[in-house]
Design a protein around this motif. Structure first.
Motif, short mmCIF file in Angstrom:
data_model
loop_
_atom_site.label_atom_id
_atom_site.label_comp_id
_atom_site.label_asym_id
_atom_site.label_seq_id
_atom_site.Cartn_x
_atom_site.Cartn_y
_atom_site.Cartn_z
N ILE A 171 0.75 -1.29 -0.03
CA ILE A 171 0.08 0.05 0.15
C ILE A 171 0.86 1.47 -0.09
O ILE A 171 0.58 2.08 -0.61
N ARG A 172 1.78 1.12 0.64
CA ARG A 172 2.73 2.49 1.09
C ARG A 172 3.73 2.69 -0.06
O ARG A 172 4.42 3.58 -0.29
N ILE A 187 8.09 -2.90 0.53
CA ILE A 187 8.04 -3.92 1.62
C ILE A 187 6.85 -4.06 2.00
O ILE A 187 6.20 -2.98 2.17
N ILE A 188 6.45 -5.17 2.17
CA ILE A 188 4.84 -5.30 2.82
C ILE A 188 5.14 -5.96 4.26
O ILE A 188 5.74 -6.81 4.48
N ASP A 189 4.57 -4.95 5.07
CA ASP A 189 4.44 -5.08 6.64
C ASP A 189 3.08 -5.90 6.88
O ASP A 189 2.28 -5.86 6.04
N MET A 190 3.09 -6.06 8.18
CA MET A 190 1.96 -6.80 8.39
C MET A 190 0.74 -6.12 8.60
O MET A 190 -0.36 -6.49 8.20
N HIS A 191 0.82 -4.75 8.50
CA HIS A 191 -0.34 -3.88 8.63
C HIS A 191 -0.95 -3.80 7.05
O HIS A 191 -2.36 -3.94 6.85
N MET A 217 -2.39 -7.26 6.18
CA MET A 217 -3.92 -7.48 6.63
C MET A 217 -5.04 -6.37 6.00
O MET A 217 -5.93 -6.61 5.79
N GLN A 218 -4.40 -4.88 5.92
CA GLN A 218 -5.28 -4.33 5.37
C GLN A 218 -5.74 -4.33 4.10
O GLN A 218 -6.96 -4.27 3.39
N LEU A 251 -9.74 -6.19 2.13
CA LEU A 251 -10.56 -5.39 1.06
C LEU A 251 -10.76 -6.58 0.12
O LEU A 251 -11.82 -6.31 -0.61
N ILE A 252 -10.40 -7.88 0.22
CA ILE A 252 -10.95 -8.87 -0.83
C ILE A 252 -12.04 -9.74 -0.03
O ILE A 252 -11.69 -10.43 0.95
N ASP A 253 -13.07 -9.79 -0.56
CA ASP A 253 -13.84 -10.83 -0.26
C ASP A 253 -13.60 -12.18 -0.47
O ASP A 253 -13.16 -12.50 -1.53
N VAL A 254 -14.01 -13.03 0.29
CA VAL A 254 -13.88 -14.51 0.22
C VAL A 254 -15.02 -14.91 -0.55
O VAL A 254 -16.16 -15.00 -0.46
N PHE A 255 -14.39 -15.65 -1.88
CA PHE A 255 -15.57 -16.09 -2.87
C PHE A 255 -15.70 -17.67 -2.67
O PHE A 255 -14.74 -18.41 -2.50
#
Length: 78
Positions: free
Chosen positions: A36-37, A41-45, A48-49, A53-57
């Motif tokens: 997102i930032r 680097i993908i951090d835990m925040h 999770m964020q 945003l993704i619905d479980v199909f």
């Protein structure tokens, strides 16, 4: 998690699932979606964020994972 770490994770998950590893462009798009930032680097925040945003199909009671969903959406948009 850096892109290289994420790439290794995606490859390993697909190997364990005995599924074809998605092409570089799909993995990169998924990483960019989660990062997102946009700092490489993908951090835990962010993890999770983004996943919230993704619905479980569910299709006939078969779970479609977020990785497969992103892969399918990527192939639709190209």
């Amino acid at each position: 998690m850096t892109y290289n770490q994420f790439n290794k994770l995606v490859i390993r998950l697909h190997q364990l699932a005995r599924e074809e590893v998605p092409p570089f462009t799909i993995i990169k798009d998924l990483f960019d979606f989660l990062d997102i930032r946009k700092d490489g680097i993908i951090d835990m925040h962010e993890w999770m964020q983004s996943l919230s945003l993704i619905d479980v199909f569910f299709t006939k009671n078969i779970f479609v994972s977020p990785l497969i969903l992103i892969e399918k959406l990527g192939s639709i948009s190209t």
